[in-house]
Structure formats: C-alpha cells, structure tokens
Scaffold this active site. Structure first.
Site, short mmCIF file in Angstrom:
data_model
loop_
_atom_site.label_atom_id
_atom_site.label_comp_id
_atom_site.label_asym_id
_atom_site.label_seq_id
_atom_site.Cartn_x
_atom_site.Cartn_y
_atom_site.Cartn_z
N HIS A 50 0.83 -1.21 0.00
CA HIS A 50 0.00 0.00 0.00
C HIS A 50 0.86 1.25 0.00
CE1 HIS A 50 0.30 0.99 4.38
NE2 HIS A 50 0.27 -0.31 4.57
N ASP B 231 3.43 -6.29 3.53
CA ASP B 231 2.97 -5.21 4.40
C ASP B 231 3.32 -5.52 5.85
OD1 ASP B 231 1.81 -2.93 5.40
OD2 ASP B 231 -0.25 -3.67 5.27
N ASP C 176 6.20 0.85 6.70
CA ASP C 176 4.76 0.65 6.54
C ASP C 176 4.17 1.73 5.64
OD1 ASP C 176 2.17 -0.29 6.89
OD2 ASP C 176 1.91 0.67 8.83
N HIS D 151 3.55 2.97 12.59
CA HIS D 151 2.68 4.14 12.76
C HIS D 151 3.29 5.23 13.64
CE1 HIS D 151 -1.17 1.51 11.95
NE2 HIS D 151 -0.32 1.53 10.93
N GLU E 103 -4.95 1.93 2.48
CA GLU E 103 -5.02 0.76 3.36
C GLU E 103 -5.16 1.19 4.82
OE1 GLU E 103 -3.53 -2.29 6.16
OE2 GLU E 103 -2.65 -0.33 5.73
N GLU E 104 -4.48 2.27 5.19
CA GLU E 104 -4.36 2.63 6.61
C GLU E 104 -5.69 3.05 7.24
OE1 GLU E 104 -2.06 1.91 8.38
OE2 GLU E 104 -0.13 2.03 7.36
#
Length: 462
Positions: free
Chosen positions: A283, A357, A295, A428, A329-330
C-alpha cells in the site's frame, strides 16, 4: 572415443537437467537473488519515496506525489501496460502538533507525548482537561459503570502481550482499544480517550493508527489520542498515587470530504496464459508522523522490484503479472476494495496474489490463505528457499489489500513474512523513517517475493 564419451556425458547431464525442474528452478532463483543484491533498485526507490516525498497520508498532496512518481518509474521499466485506477478516499488532517500534560496539583504539570488517532475529532479550541480513569480494555468499561466514567478521560492501558513470539498476535490482542475505544467510552459518558501505543518496547514515540466512532452521532464523538509507552507507564503510576490526577489535551485534527485518488498498476502480459492474473503489491499510503518506510514503502518498492527483476534476468512470465500499489489501506481499505470490485466487473481471473505489508526486515517465509491442495504444492517448493534461510510456510493470513480478491474464485493469497520482532517499534510512529530500513534486508525480501511469483507462474496452483 574420448570425444564420444564426452558427448554422451554432456547429453546425459542435459537430459537429467531437463527432467529435474528443481535444478532449473534453483538456477533461476539464484539469478533473482543475485540481481536483487548486486544490482537492486528497491532501496533507491524507497529513498525517494521516504526522503523526497515523505509521509503519504491518504488524500494528501504527498500521496499524489507518490502516485505520480511510482507510475513514472513503472513506465520507465518498459512494462506492457501502466495505468492509474481511480478510487475515492477519505481525507483526514492532523493539524498543528498535539499537546498534552498531566497535572497532579496547582502548577504541577508534566508534558506527555501523544498523537491524535487517525479519524479522531479535535478537542475544543481551548483544549480538554479532565480526570483520568485507567482501564485494561473495552470489556472493563462495564465493570466501572457509567457513574465512574462520565465526564472523565478513559485511559486504555492494556499492553501488547510480550510473551507472544508472534508479535502480530500480540498486536491483534489489544488493537481493539485503539480502534473502538473512543466509541465505547463515549457511550459511557467519557469526554476523551488516551490509548497506550501498540509498541512492545518502552519509549517516547506515540503510535497513531485508525479508529472508528461506528454509527455514533457527531455530537457524541470524543477526541482520541495515543500516548507513548513511556508516558503510559508514568501516567499509570501517577494515577496509583493520586486518583484525582488530571490530563489536558489539545488536538487540531479535522475530517474532510472524500477526495479522488488512485491505485497505481503495472503489468507484464502473460506469454501463454494471459487471462490468468497474478498480483504482487503493497500500500502506497502511510501515516504522517514518519515517512512510512517500513509501513508500507518497503512493500511497494519490493513489489515494483519483482517485475523489474523479471525484466532484468530475461524471464518472460507465462501468466499476466501485475504490480498493484494500493491507496488507503491505513484508514479505509478503499484501494483494495476498488481493485477487487473492478476485477469482478471485468470478469478477470485472478489466480494468485502476494502482498508485502509487514516491514522491510529479513524475510523468513510466507503466510498463505489457500486450499489444502494449493498449500501442499507450495510447500513442495520449500527446499528451494532454504539456502536463503527462508523456511517458514504457514497457513493463514495473506494481506489486507489483497483480501477482497479472496471473495471469489479459487485464488490463493500470500503475505511475505519478515522477522517481526522490531516491526512494532516503528509501526505508525515518527521513527518509521528511511534510516530504519536495512538495504540488504529489503533486497532479500524483494528477491524472495520474486522467487515465489516465479514458481507459481511456472507451475500454477491447480
């Protein structure tokens, strides 16, 4: 006579070589690894995505820059087709830096490291100040009752379970408090939420992530923030000493109308079975605190590298191979859902999909969502990966973005399984940056993905 014997030996070797595909496969896979490690492109692509573009929050200017950059790079590879697939995505902005402090008495304050959770509403312009009640999970809210929660900030402090070797299981065990905590706490009269960061180590980095208010009306939606594990420990200890402890929060985030964005897709058309489609992808969007290198910048450039490696070694796939860089995606999975929706509308026959991922760390193997027969065939190739220390082939899993493809047909889904012990140190958070990615580990992952795609293309999964 010696010459005749030599010819016979050569002929015998060639016959054995042709009759034993594992020998051919070993050589082809060796080519893939050599090309990735000696002449790889993935690390350079990631450097540009991370350092020249940065965090790529869905619907942002940076996300659009990443779309244009990756499309241009795929076109430069000379693929048979490159295109953008339109998709409407949510747009949420963080605003100016969040601020929080703990107050134990008049003038006695300590600043806390927090960040808004993705999708949260802001505080009032003057901020929010209230007493704090600590709970270990959503289920404990009912134990305290509305009379003890109303008017307070709920502090969800259930940590990731450190004795679980599979860190993604530890993550799954407590992520519900981040995603649904604000919704459930609001129902009990809470005015705000603090959530312990999903992180196995104790540090000062708050980790954001998506959250949802479900069907709560706007007037009942309350601010939600992540707090670093270091400050979660500190806040918990202070609450034990003084239950009247208060926390002040100031957040400026905002939810906007949906905006137009795109999945980026490139394709090598199959030479024998072009109607059978194989997908490899990651992603393209990321959270905004860091630059999303692990990520999922890593997964995107590894997926792009799969097609480049095939081009470089002169391999012509039998089946059509697509790289798909999914958007959103997030905080919505709009890109994955849109890709699957269009595939169904067109009646496309997807036979395999592989996603990366889980960070750019050392590859250990793959997770598979497949039939028993498909899994048995895949595991028969395991010995070809063992020279590269790739030995974990497990049932279950695949990937969020390719998941919607699994709703139709007999497609097998797979997810690259890197070493996960460090992943949630960065997940994140503001330290998910290019410097946290090891070049060799990234390139090994790309080669591992290309090798599996090669084997599925060669032999199919029927």
């Amino acid at each position: 006579m010696k010459f005749v014997h030599l010819l016979l030996a050569i002929f015998s070797f060639a016959t054995i070589f042709a009759q034993n595909p594992s020998v051919n496969d070993s050589l082809e896979i060796r080519k893939i690894y050599d090309m990735s490690l000696l002449n790889g492109k993935s690390y350079d692509w990631l450097e540009h995505l991370s350092n020249d573009i940065g965090g790529r929050l869905s619907g942002s200017y940076e996300a659009q820059q990443a779309i244009e950059y990756t499309k241009a790079e795929l076109e430069a590879l000379g693929l048979d087709k490159v295109w953008l697939q339109p998709v409407m995505v949510p747009k949420w902005t963080r605003g100016s830096r969040e601020y929080a402090y703990l107050q134990t008495g008049p003038g006695a304050t300590t600043e806390l490291d927090i960040c808004a959770l993705g999708g949260s509403v802001p505080t009032a312009p003057t901020g929010l100040k209230a007493q704090v009640i600590e709970v270990q999970g959503i289920e404990q809210l009912k134990e305290y009752g509305k009379e003890n929660i109303e008017g307070k900030i709920v502090f969800f402090n259930r940590p990731m379970q450190a004795d679980l070797i599979q860190t993604f299981k530890a993550y799954s065990g407590c992520v519900d408090q981040r995603y649904s905590g604000a919704m459930e706490a609001s129902k009990m009269g809470a005015v705000g939420v603090l959530v312990r960061s999903m992180n196995l180590r104790i540090d000062d980095f708050p980790h954001t992530g998506s959250m949802s208010y479900g069907d709560l009306p706007e007037r009942e939606q309350i601010p939600a923030a992540a707090i670093s594990t270091q400050d979660a420990e500190y806040l918990s200890s202070m609450l034990k000493l003084n239950r009247e402890t208060q926390v002040y929060l100031k957040m400026n985030c905002e939810q906007h109308e949906d905006v137009q964005s795109y999945n980026v897709i490139g394709e090598i058309t199959g030479s024998e079975k072009p109607e059978e489609i194989m997908v490899v992808g990651g992603h393209l969007d990321s959270w905004d605190l860091g630059d999303g290198s692990h990520d999922d910048g890593a997964g995107c450039v590894q997926s792009m590298e799969v097609l480049r490696l095939f081009r470089e070694i002169g391999y012509k796939p039998k089946r059509t191979i697509r790289v798909v860089l999914f958007m959103n995606e997030e905080n919505g999975l709009r890109g994955g859902n849109k890709y699957a929706e269009v595939a169904r509308e067109k009646g496309e026959n997807h036979v395999f999909a592989l996603e990366s991922d889980a960070g750019g760390f050392t590859p250990r193997g793959f997770n598979f969502n497949s039939s028993v027969a498909q899994f048995e065939k895949i595991t028969s190739w395991k010995s070809l990966f063992e020279p590269y220390l790739i030995h974990l082939f497990a049932k279950g899993g695949g990937g969020a973005d390719i998941g919607p493809l699994g709703n139709s047909g007999n497609i097998a889904l797979a997810g690259l399984m890197p070493d996960s012990q460090r992943y949630f140190d960065y997940h994140h958070a503001a330290n998910d940056t290019f410097e946290a990615v090891n070049k060799r580990e990234l390139e090994l992952g790309a080669a591992t993905m290309a090798s599996l795609m090669y084997l599925v293309d060669q032999y199919g999964l029927d």
